[in-house]
Motif scaffolding. Structure first.
Motif, PDB file in Angstrom:
ATOM      1  N   TYR A   1       0.878  -1.153  -0.054  1.00 33.00           N
ATOM      2  CA  TYR A   1       0.110   0.204  -0.070  1.00 33.00           C
ATOM      3  C   TYR A   1       0.890   1.160   0.081  1.00 33.00           C
ATOM      4  CZ  TYR A   1      -3.848  -2.881   0.760  1.00 33.00           C
ATOM      5  OH  TYR A   1      -4.883  -3.930   0.709  1.00 33.00           O
ATOM      6  N   ASN A   2       1.901   1.310  -0.866  1.00 35.93           N
ATOM      7  CA  ASN A   2       2.393   2.564  -1.275  1.00 35.93           C
ATOM      8  C   ASN A   2       2.491   2.754  -2.579  1.00 35.93           C
ATOM      9  OD1 ASN A   2       4.080   3.360   1.340  1.00 35.93           O
ATOM     10  ND2 ASN A   2       4.677   1.449   1.221  1.00 35.93           N
ATOM     11  N   ASN A   3       3.299   3.778  -3.259  1.00 35.26           N
ATOM     12  CA  ASN A   3       3.391   4.253  -4.577  1.00 35.26           C
ATOM     13  C   ASN A   3       4.512   3.525  -5.525  1.00 35.26           C
ATOM     14  OD1 ASN A   3       0.613   5.471  -4.309  1.00 35.26           O
ATOM     15  ND2 ASN A   3       1.936   6.945  -3.210  1.00 35.26           N
ATOM     16  N   LEU A   4       5.116   2.546  -4.983  1.00 32.32           N
ATOM     17  CA  LEU A   4       6.414   1.931  -5.350  1.00 32.32           C
ATOM     18  C   LEU A   4       6.125   1.516  -6.948  1.00 32.32           C
ATOM     19  CD1 LEU A   4       7.712  -0.206  -2.536  1.00 32.32           C
ATOM     20  CD2 LEU A   4       8.479   2.179  -3.452  1.00 32.32           C
ATOM     21  N   LYS A   5       7.106   1.782  -7.905  1.00 31.17           N
ATOM     22  CA  LYS A   5       6.936   1.741  -9.347  1.00 31.17           C
ATOM     23  C   LYS A   5       8.099   0.591  -9.780  1.00 31.17           C
ATOM     24  CE  LYS A   5       5.022   6.019 -10.565  1.00 31.17           C
ATOM     25  NZ  LYS A   5       4.390   6.290  -9.317  1.00 31.17           N
ATOM     26  N   ILE A   6       9.063   0.398  -8.700  1.00 30.95           N
ATOM     27  CA  ILE A   6      10.042  -0.619  -9.182  1.00 30.95           C
ATOM     28  C   ILE A   6      10.471  -1.291  -8.102  1.00 30.95           C
ATOM     29  CG2 ILE A   6      11.148   0.958 -10.807  1.00 30.95           C
ATOM     30  CD1 ILE A   6      13.202   1.902  -8.739  1.00 30.95           C
ATOM     31  N   PHE A   7      10.947  -2.605  -8.273  1.00 31.72           N
ATOM     32  CA  PHE A   7      11.580  -3.445  -7.202  1.00 31.72           C
ATOM     33  C   PHE A   7      12.614  -3.014  -6.358  1.00 31.72           C
ATOM     34  CE2 PHE A   7      13.712  -7.118  -5.223  1.00 31.72           C
ATOM     35  CZ  PHE A   7      12.613  -7.659  -4.824  1.00 31.72           C
ATOM     36  N   PRO A   8      12.488  -2.965  -5.081  1.00 30.03           N
ATOM     37  CA  PRO A   8      13.428  -2.253  -4.237  1.00 30.03           C
ATOM     38  C   PRO A   8      14.707  -3.124  -4.047  1.00 30.03           C
ATOM     39  CG  PRO A   8      11.749  -3.118  -2.915  1.00 30.03           C
ATOM     40  CD  PRO A   8      11.380  -3.233  -4.066  1.00 30.03           C
TER      41      PRO A   8
ATOM     42  N   THR B   1       2.542  -5.679  -2.142  1.00 27.78           N
ATOM     43  CA  THR B   1       1.069  -5.637  -2.607  1.00 27.78           C
ATOM     44  C   THR B   1       0.639  -4.325  -2.803  1.00 27.78           C
ATOM     45  OG1 THR B   1       0.340  -6.167  -0.318  1.00 27.78           O
ATOM     46  CG2 THR B   1       0.410  -7.923  -2.022  1.00 27.78           C
ATOM     47  N   PHE B   2      -0.450  -4.007  -3.735  1.00 23.13           N
ATOM     48  CA  PHE B   2      -1.231  -2.568  -3.790  1.00 23.13           C
ATOM     49  C   PHE B   2      -0.120  -1.706  -3.941  1.00 23.13           C
ATOM     50  CE2 PHE B   2      -3.991  -5.690  -2.036  1.00 23.13           C
ATOM     51  CZ  PHE B   2      -5.200  -5.777  -2.913  1.00 23.13           C
ATOM     52  N   ASN B   3       0.741  -1.621  -4.966  1.00 26.50           N
ATOM     53  CA  ASN B   3       1.578  -0.508  -5.405  1.00 26.50           C
ATOM     54  C   ASN B   3       1.470  -0.057  -6.719  1.00 26.50           C
ATOM     55  OD1 ASN B   3       3.898   0.208  -3.068  1.00 26.50           O
ATOM     56  ND2 ASN B   3       3.633  -1.849  -2.806  1.00 26.50           N
ATOM     57  N   SER B   4       2.305   0.522  -7.187  1.00 27.75           N
ATOM     58  CA  SER B   4       2.191   0.747  -8.859  1.00 27.75           C
ATOM     59  C   SER B   4       3.164   0.117  -9.640  1.00 27.75           C
ATOM     60  CB  SER B   4       2.368   2.162  -8.827  1.00 27.75           C
ATOM     61  OG  SER B   4       1.409   2.985  -8.039  1.00 27.75           O
ATOM     62  N   ILE B   5       3.616  -0.923  -9.498  1.00 30.31           N
ATOM     63  CA  ILE B   5       4.644  -1.767 -10.069  1.00 30.31           C
ATOM     64  C   ILE B   5       3.906  -2.055 -11.290  1.00 30.31           C
ATOM     65  CG2 ILE B   5       5.982  -3.642 -10.093  1.00 30.31           C
ATOM     66  CD1 ILE B   5       6.230  -3.326  -7.146  1.00 30.31           C
TER      67      ILE B   5
ATOM     68  N   GLY C   1      -2.670  -6.681  -6.417  1.00 31.41           N
ATOM     69  CA  GLY C   1      -2.936  -5.251  -6.521  1.00 31.41           C
ATOM     70  C   GLY C   1      -2.125  -4.243  -7.426  1.00 31.41           C
ATOM     71  N   ASN C   2      -1.262  -4.606  -8.043  1.00 31.24           N
ATOM     72  CA  ASN C   2      -0.471  -3.942  -8.931  1.00 31.24           C
ATOM     73  C   ASN C   2      -0.788  -4.066 -10.263  1.00 31.24           C
ATOM     74  OD1 ASN C   2       2.248  -2.781  -7.428  1.00 31.24           O
ATOM     75  ND2 ASN C   2       2.110  -4.998  -6.662  1.00 31.24           N
ATOM     76  N   PRO C   3      -0.643  -2.778 -10.894  1.00 34.75           N
ATOM     77  CA  PRO C   3      -1.267  -2.757 -12.437  1.00 34.75           C
ATOM     78  C   PRO C   3      -0.405  -3.347 -13.376  1.00 34.75           C
ATOM     79  CG  PRO C   3      -0.577  -0.712 -11.744  1.00 34.75           C
ATOM     80  CD  PRO C   3      -0.202  -1.488 -10.521  1.00 34.75           C
ATOM     81  N   PHE C   4      -0.206  -4.472 -13.507  1.00 39.91           N
ATOM     82  CA  PHE C   4       0.976  -5.031 -14.308  1.00 39.91           C
ATOM     83  C   PHE C   4       0.494  -4.891 -15.785  1.00 39.91           C
ATOM     84  CE2 PHE C   4       1.872  -7.702 -10.435  1.00 39.91           C
ATOM     85  CZ  PHE C   4       3.024  -7.196 -10.342  1.00 39.91           C
TER      86      PHE C   4
END
Length: 190
Positions: A100-107, A122-126, A149-152
């Motif tokens: 539940y953040n706004n991450l777009k890339i894998f840490p 889960t539930f980021n922007s990846i 929950g990510n928009p793949f």
């Protein structure tokens, strides 16, 4: 509500801290330096996304907490992980929750971490993992990565990522992933 400015000192035996709900829009780099034996950091909903953006050298925020086992940074509106934040030689790190953040890339994690068992994204922007991300994940060993929950993106451009998803055993929630195309979204196995 607690502030995230300042430093805790003289409490070296503390192993658990719950900062959930603290107001960390302003953050001291050395806030947790006084907890060298910290094993569990729970900081859900603490506004760390804004705090990291406003903090020069935010990648050093956990540099004195190398005994951490569990890190929970969920619900913090984090857009990107500060450079170096998780690239530490954590001795016992087993779980990281960044849901539940706004991450777009894998840490990125330090390659020497072999105790890591679960990364919750889960539930980021990846939208996909690139080849470098996949290589990094495979070097981490037997770690489960939760991605629901990510928009793949599902297209010819992401074919390598989709192939990896179908072949890996590291994504236990694969049946819950959503595939987004230019025309519509489709739930199910990607």
């Amino acid at each position: 509500m607690w502030s995230c400015i300042g430093t805790f000192r003289g409490i070296i035996n503390v192993e658990y801290i719950d900062m959930s709900g603290w107001r960390c829009e302003k953050l001291s780099i050395n806030l947790l330096y006084g907890f060298p034996n910290l094993k569990t950091l729970k900081a859900s909903g603490s506004h760390l996304g804004k705090g990291f953006v406003n903090l020069a050298g935010a990648g050093s925020f956990l540099s004195k907490n190398l005994r951490l086992k569990d890190i929970n940074l969920s619900f913090n509106k984090i857009n990107s992980i500060p450079d170096g934040l998780l690239l530490r030689r954590f001795e016992q790190l087993s779980s990281v929750n960044m849901s539940y953040n706004n991450l777009k890339i894998f840490p990125k994690f330090h390659a020497s971490i072999k105790t890591l068992k679960i990364i919750d994204l889960t539930f980021n922007s990846i939208t996909r993992f690139n080849d470098e991300d996949i290589e990094h994940i495979e070097k981490l060993g037997e770690v489960d990565i939760l991605l629901r929950g990510n928009p793949f993106q599902c297209s010819c451009k992401t074919l390598q990522f989709l192939k990896w998803l179908s072949e890996t055993n590291q994504v236990p929630d694969i049946l819950d992933l959503t595939c987004v195309t230019e025309m519509a979204s489709q739930k199910g196995y990607v």
